[in-house]
Write a protein that holds these residues in place. Structure first.
Motif, PDB file in Angstrom:
ATOM      1  N   ILE A  64       0.834  -1.205   0.000  1.00 30.06           N
ATOM      2  CA  ILE A  64       0.000   0.000   0.000  1.00 30.06           C
ATOM      3  C   ILE A  64       0.868   1.254   0.000  1.00 30.06           C
ATOM      4  N   GLY A  65       1.972   1.235   0.745  1.00 34.89           N
ATOM      5  CA  GLY A  65       2.830   2.406   0.825  1.00 34.89           C
ATOM      6  C   GLY A  65       3.552   2.726  -0.462  1.00 34.89           C
ATOM      7  N   SER A  69      -3.114   6.946  -3.491  1.00 37.80           N
ATOM      8  CA  SER A  69      -4.234   7.049  -2.556  1.00 37.80           C
ATOM      9  C   SER A  69      -5.384   6.111  -2.898  1.00 37.80           C
ATOM     10  N   SER A  70      -5.456   5.649  -4.150  1.00 37.64           N
ATOM     11  CA  SER A  70      -6.560   4.782  -4.569  1.00 37.64           C
ATOM     12  C   SER A  70      -6.203   3.300  -4.474  1.00 37.64           C
ATOM     13  N   THR A  71      -4.977   2.967  -4.080  1.00 36.49           N
ATOM     14  CA  THR A  71      -4.543   1.560  -4.086  1.00 36.49           C
ATOM     15  C   THR A  71      -5.333   0.725  -3.094  1.00 36.49           C
ATOM     16  N   ILE A  72      -5.574   1.272  -1.904  1.00 36.62           N
ATOM     17  CA  ILE A  72      -6.221   0.483  -0.859  1.00 36.62           C
ATOM     18  C   ILE A  72      -7.690   0.224  -1.164  1.00 36.62           C
ATOM     19  N   ASN A  73      -8.314   1.012  -2.043  1.00 34.05           N
ATOM     20  CA  ASN A  73      -9.736   0.866  -2.360  1.00 34.05           C
ATOM     21  C   ASN A  73      -9.998   0.048  -3.616  1.00 34.05           C
ATOM     22  N   ARG A  74      -8.959  -0.440  -4.247  1.00 33.02           N
ATOM     23  CA  ARG A  74      -9.141  -1.212  -5.475  1.00 33.02           C
ATOM     24  C   ARG A  74      -9.662  -2.611  -5.164  1.00 33.02           C
ATOM     25  N   GLN A  75     -10.586  -3.080  -5.986  1.00 31.98           N
ATOM     26  CA  GLN A  75     -11.099  -4.436  -5.830  1.00 31.98           C
ATOM     27  C   GLN A  75     -10.097  -5.468  -6.358  1.00 31.98           C
ATOM     28  N   ASP A  76      -9.522  -5.193  -7.503  1.00 33.93           N
ATOM     29  CA  ASP A  76      -8.523  -6.103  -8.100  1.00 33.93           C
ATOM     30  C   ASP A  76      -7.126  -5.556  -7.840  1.00 33.93           C
ATOM     31  N   ILE A  77      -6.694  -5.636  -6.584  1.00 34.86           N
ATOM     32  CA  ILE A  77      -5.420  -5.069  -6.199  1.00 34.86           C
ATOM     33  C   ILE A  77      -4.270  -5.877  -6.793  1.00 34.86           C
ATOM     34  N   ASP A  78      -3.258  -5.171  -7.248  1.00 34.36           N
ATOM     35  CA  ASP A  78      -2.072  -5.814  -7.796  1.00 34.36           C
ATOM     36  C   ASP A  78      -1.147  -6.171  -6.637  1.00 34.36           C
ATOM     37  N   ILE A 271      -7.679  10.882   4.503  1.00 34.83           N
ATOM     38  CA  ILE A 271      -6.496  10.146   4.953  1.00 34.83           C
ATOM     39  C   ILE A 271      -5.927   9.378   3.775  1.00 34.83           C
ATOM     40  N   ASP A 272      -4.704   9.691   3.404  1.00 27.98           N
ATOM     41  CA  ASP A 272      -4.002   8.974   2.338  1.00 27.98           C
ATOM     42  C   ASP A 272      -3.216   7.838   2.989  1.00 27.98           C
TER      43      ASP A 272
END
Length: 309
Positions: A64-65, A69-78, A271-272
């Motif tokens: 995540i770091g 800012s949109s990484t944590i909200n993705r459904q298909d996270i890489d 919060i980012d």
């Protein structure tokens, strides 16, 4: 002439073959005991799973770091890290509200002073409880151990009054250092270790040679307590480094420790979490360096103490 008959000598069992037989049997027993102590394949699989489970939160924070800012909200996270970790870390370091370098310096000072003080006083008290005979020894040790059952939150209000009104240390890192100079857990830890590993004969021999009580402690007790003292220093350093509750109450944003400073990243309306977790990883790096640098010394000290004991 009369013929004389000689009596045959009595048969006696040969010594060396019996001794060799016993030696071979003991060697087989030792080899069988060593073979039984080796971990099985299932044990190795279990250890690998435990290591992976322990490393997953660290990898998740890095994942995540290193995004946006949109990484944590993705459904298909890489599940592969992104390339924004250095930029996110730079935002944490350069944020004027965080005061990162001041917080890092305060955390190093507080953790070092507290761990050194706890090891020193705990070794003194542990040696006294374990090897010195005085009236009230057992009862005083039970009282020290019983204090560990009292929650820290119960003493926050009187502690805050004492530090802010009586001593005037509100906002000063001395307000974090002073209450943590002695630890009941450290006293119990060193007492148990010295009771089991330090023979009374060594202390009596030192006293017979004319050594005073302090000299006996320094030349006999301290060398015997080094493995336990090293582990205690590591435990206290990590606990002090990650302590958030009391520093958050007594310190302010102008003179924070690292956990207090990183909490300021969540004061905004949005919060980012990529920046927050990048800051969390930055605070973890000194602990990882500590493990890498002191790991071999800690293991060698523990093994040396185990062999001597």
């Amino acid at each position: 002439m009369t013929a004389t008959t000689e009596r045959p000598a009595p048969l006696t069992p040969a010594g060396p073959p019996v001794k060799a037989y016993k030696t071979s049997r003991s060697a087989k027993r030792r080899a069988k005991a060593i073979a039984s102590n080796k971990p099985s394949t299932l044990g190795y699989v279990f250890l690998v799973l435990v290591i992976l489970a322990s490393l997953f939160p660290l990898y998740w924070s890095f994942l995540i770091g290193s995004g946006d800012s949109s990484t944590i909200n993705r459904q298909d996270i890489d599940w592969l890290p992104g390339g924004n970790f250095l930029s996110n870390a730079a935002k944490v370091v350069n944020d004027p509200s965080v005061n990162f370098w001041k917080a890092l310096t305060n955390s190093i000072i507080v953790s070092t002073v507290v761990s050194a003080s706890v090891v020193f006083f705990s070794t003194l008290a542990g040696y006294a409880f374990a090897k010195l005979k005085f009236r009230g020894n057992k009862g005083l040790l039970i009282f020290v151990i019983a204090t560990m059952a009292v929650p820290t939150q119960l003493g926050i209000v009187p502690l805050f009054i004492a530090m802010s009104q009586w001593l005037g240390l509100s906002g000063n890192i001395m307000a974090v250092i002073l209450p943590a100079l002695v630890s009941a857990f450290g006293v119990f830890w060193m007492t148990q270790y010295l009771t089991q590993t330090l023979p009374d004969e060594l202390i009596e021999a030192a006293r017979v040679d004319g050594a005073s009580m302090i000299r006996t402690f320094w030349h006999v007790g301290v060398p015997a307590s080094r493995p336990a003292a090293a582990m205690l220093a590591l435990f206290i350093f990590i606990a002090t480094w990650t302590n958030f509750f009391w520093p958050f109450i007594i310190l302010d944003s102008n003179n924070p420790t690292l956990p207090v400073a990183l909490s300021l990243l969540q004061n905004n309306f949005f919060i980012d979490y990529s920046i927050v977790l990048a800051g969390v990883l930055l605070s973890t790096i000194p602990l990882l360096i500590l493990f890498v640098v002191a790991g071999k010394q800690l293991v060698s000290g523990i093994m040396q103490g185990a062999v001597k004991g």
